[in-house]
Every structure is written in structure tokens, then in C-alpha cells.
Design an enzyme around this catalytic site. Structure first.
Site, PDB file in Angstrom:
ATOM      1  N   LYS A  52       0.845  -1.203   0.000  1.00 46.12           N
ATOM      2  CA  LYS A  52       0.000   0.000   0.000  1.00 46.12           C
ATOM      3  C   LYS A  52       0.875   1.245   0.000  1.00 46.12           C
ATOM      4  O   LYS A  52       0.610   2.222  -0.710  1.00 46.12           O
ATOM      5  CB  LYS A  52      -0.933  -0.013   1.223  1.00 46.12           C
ATOM      6  CG  LYS A  52      -2.076  -0.990   1.045  1.00 46.12           C
ATOM      7  CD  LYS A  52      -2.852  -1.280   2.313  1.00 46.12           C
ATOM      8  CE  LYS A  52      -3.866  -2.389   2.036  1.00 46.12           C
ATOM      9  NZ  LYS A  52      -4.592  -2.860   3.205  1.00 46.12           N
ATOM     10  N   GLN A  96      -4.789  -1.784   9.421  1.00 45.00           N
ATOM     11  CA  GLN A  96      -4.641  -3.073   8.728  1.00 45.00           C
ATOM     12  C   GLN A  96      -5.256  -4.188   9.577  1.00 45.00           C
ATOM     13  O   GLN A  96      -4.892  -4.350  10.738  1.00 45.00           O
ATOM     14  CB  GLN A  96      -3.152  -3.344   8.457  1.00 45.00           C
ATOM     15  CG  GLN A  96      -2.898  -4.600   7.677  1.00 45.00           C
ATOM     16  CD  GLN A  96      -3.447  -4.560   6.248  1.00 45.00           C
ATOM     17  OE1 GLN A  96      -3.320  -3.553   5.550  1.00 45.00           O
ATOM     18  NE2 GLN A  96      -4.072  -5.630   5.818  1.00 45.00           N
ATOM     19  N   ASP A 119     -10.730   3.248   4.195  1.00 43.34           N
ATOM     20  CA  ASP A 119     -11.164   1.898   3.858  1.00 43.34           C
ATOM     21  C   ASP A 119     -12.691   1.791   3.764  1.00 43.34           C
ATOM     22  O   ASP A 119     -13.220   0.745   3.409  1.00 43.34           O
ATOM     23  CB  ASP A 119     -10.652   0.938   4.953  1.00 43.34           C
ATOM     24  CG  ASP A 119     -10.190  -0.384   4.367  1.00 43.34           C
ATOM     25  OD1 ASP A 119     -10.172  -0.505   3.131  1.00 43.34           O
ATOM     26  OD2 ASP A 119      -9.843  -1.287   5.143  1.00 43.34           O
TER      27      ASP A 119
END
Ligand code: NAD
Length: 284
Positions: A52, A96, A119
Site C-alpha cells: 500500500k 490493517q 477503507d
């Protein structure tokens, strides 16, 4: 049979993002900043976070990784998230997953400010998605919709089945297909007669987390199959939830693993961060 090449679609999207990030920098002086939190030493998570970070750099965005110890308490994580919520430099926050078992994902979904929810997983963002209100949405299902659109696969009026009902893939996937006017079925581990349902569907998105589980008996020659699953096979190769070798040539279109949904997830994360940054700048 059409191979839905997610790598190609993600490159296309990243090229567009590169131009948009340059415009953003010209207008506001600095690139958008994504802050990624990783808790603990999970090897796969470390690779995802690194990928990422590199992807951000490739499109000219900034990313910073905050590494926290596995011994972190839920309260401490919430405090860290809160600092980032208040930090004016930060445009997007991503925690994460998975986090150590001592921390609930619910606490994370509650504590990230939805204006920085890169997200698209907070409860507030979820509410907006199911209300059909425009916002940033979970990256993996967003990537699926983009692949279908890139290949001009009709969604409106189509029968779509999503296998899986998780908070980050299955449920938002179903909401997004619904928002695109598909007729949606959500299947899960308690679903009876799954083969009958999937065989009668035009689009089947598989997100069950079961390596090579779904063979040709689940699909018809008209099926468009999107395989979200991703698993290591031990031999260094990756596979999806769909048994690609068995299904190959027996459906109308399919995403491969690797090179299908995976690359789109990262590209959509970058897009979400840029969109959030622009929104905040325009509001300030
Ligand atoms: P999860 O384990 O949280 O959810 C799996 C869902 O599948 C559950 O709702 C369960 O009810 C359902 N299910 C399990 N077995 C089933 C069966 N036999 N029939 C019908 N339904 C069944 O998983 P998740 O987080 O949603 O992830 C799903 C898969 O997608 C995993 O393989 C994961 O690694 C992968 N994934 C990939 C990406 C990507 O970027 N490509 C991103 C996220 C997740």
C-alpha cells in the site's frame, strides 16, 4: 471466456489518479496523506502494508506507517486513532486487519472519523452506503464494481449473488450491487441450495474464504464470476475461492487469482484517500 484483468484495470485507475494527485498538489501544495496503522507482527499484513505504501508513492501520494506492538490495548489503539482523527495533516486512516484478538474490530469501526475513513469500513460509512448516499466505500467491493464497469458488464437488472456476508467484503458488495440496480442475493455458510442460486445468477461474487472450493457445478456458461478469495497454496502460488482450472472455459467471464480483485483493492484505497482529501479541502 473473458478474463477480467484486474491488474490492467488497476493500472488504468492508477494512471488517472496520478494526474489527479498532480492537480491536487498544484492546488493545495502538498499531496494527500494516508496513515496506515499496523498492530503486531503478522507477516501477511506487513506485506500488504508495504504494498500500500509503495502504491501511494507511485501515484505521488504520501503514506506513513505507524507500527504498534501486539501488546497494545484497545484503549491505546483508540487513542492513537483519535490523534490521527485530529491531525490536520492526515487525510486517510487505515487500520490493517486483522488486529490481535485483544482488540475488537468493532472498536476500530467506531473510532475512525468517517471523513478520514480510507477503507470505508466505519459504521457511519456503512450507513451511508446502505442509504445510497455518495461517500467512499470499502476498497475490495469498490474494485469489483470498477472491474465490471471497465468490461461493460451489465449490472442493472441482473441477478447477482454475493457469497459471503462479512463487514468488509460481502455486505458492502451486496449494497453496491443493489445501488447499481442489480437484484441481489446474499449467500453465506447457512444458505441452502447454494448451487441452484448461483447457477441462476448472472453475476456471482465469491468471498467465502475457502481455497479452490467453488467448482464448475456452481456456475453456468452465462456466469460472470468474480473471485475475491486469496490464499497461499504453500508452493508460493496464490489461489482464489474458485477452482479456476475446473471452471476455466465453462463460464462467460472470470477474474483470475492473482491479478483479479487484489490489485483493485489497493488502487481503490488510493482513490478513497484522494477523494477524502479533496472533500476536506473543499469544506475548509
Ligand atoms: P470472512 O471469513 O470474514 O467471511 C467469509 C464469509 O463467507 C462468511 O460470511 C461465511 O458465512 C461465508 N461462507 C464461508 N463458507 C461458505 C460456503 N461454503 N458457502 C457459502 N458461504 C460461505 O472473509 P472475508 O474477510 O469476507 O474474505 C473473504 C475472502 O476474500 C478471503 O479469502 C480473503 O482473504 C479475501 N479477501 C481478498 C481481498 C482482496 O483484496 N482480494 C480483500 C479482502 C478479503
Amino acid at each position: 471466456m473473458l478474463i477480467l484483468d484486474g491488474k490492467k484495470v488497476s493500472e488504468h485507475l492508477k494512471n488517472q489518479l496520478k494526474t489527479r494527485v498532480e492537480d491536487f498538489k498544484k492546488q493545495y501544495g502538498t499531496p494527500p496523506l494516508l496513515k496506515v496503522i499496523i498492530v503486531g507482527q503478522d507477516k501477511a499484513s506487513q506485506v500488504y502494508v508495504k504494498n500500500k505504501h509503495l502504491a501511494c508513492e507511485k501515484v505521488g501520494m504520501k503514506s506513513e506507517i505507524l507500527e504498534l506492538p501486539a501488546s497494545l490495548t484497545e484503549e491505546q489503539l483508540i487513542q492513537e486513532i483519535d490523534k490521527l482523527n485530529k491531525d490536520p495533516r492526515v487525510d486517510g486512516i487505515l487500520v490493517q486487519l486483522p488486529v490481535p484478538k485483544t482488540i475488537s474490530t468493532e472498536a476500530i469501526f467506531k473510532s475512525i472519523n468517517s471523513e478520514k475513513d480510507a477503507d470505508g469500513i466505519t459504521f457511519f460509512s456503512t450507513g451511508l452506503l446502505w442509504s445510497g448516499v455518495d461517500h467512499v466505500f470499502p476498497c475490495t467491493p469498490s474494485g469489483v464494481i470498477k472491474i465490471l464497469k471497465y468490461y461493460n458488464i451489465p449490472i442493472k437488472g441482473q441477478r447477482a449473488t454475493v457469497i459471503g456476508r462479512s463487514q468488509i467484503v460481502g455486505k458492502p458488495m451486496a449494497a453496491m450491487l443493489l445501488n447499481e440496480n442489480a437484484t441481489v442475493t446474499i449467500a453465506h455458510s447457512g444458505t441452502a441450495d447454494l448451487q441452484e442460486i448461483t447457477k441462476g445468477s448472472d453475476i456471482v461474487v465469491v468471498a467465502a474464504g475457502k481455497p479452490n472450493f467453488f467448482g464448475a457445478e456452481y456456475f453456468s456458461e452465462k456466469s460472470v464470476v468474480v473471485d475475491v478469495g486469496i490464499h497461499g497454496t504453500g508452493s508460493g502460488k496464490l489461489c482464489g475461492d474458485v477452482n479456476f482450472a475446473e471452471v476455466n472455459g465453462k463460464v462467460s467471464a472470470i477474474t483470475p487469482v492473482p491479478g483479479g480483485v487484489g490489485p483493485m483493492t489497493i488502487a481503490c484505497l488510493l482513490e478513497n484517500t484522494l477523494d477524502l482529501a479533496l472533500k476536506r479541502k473543499r469544506q475548509s
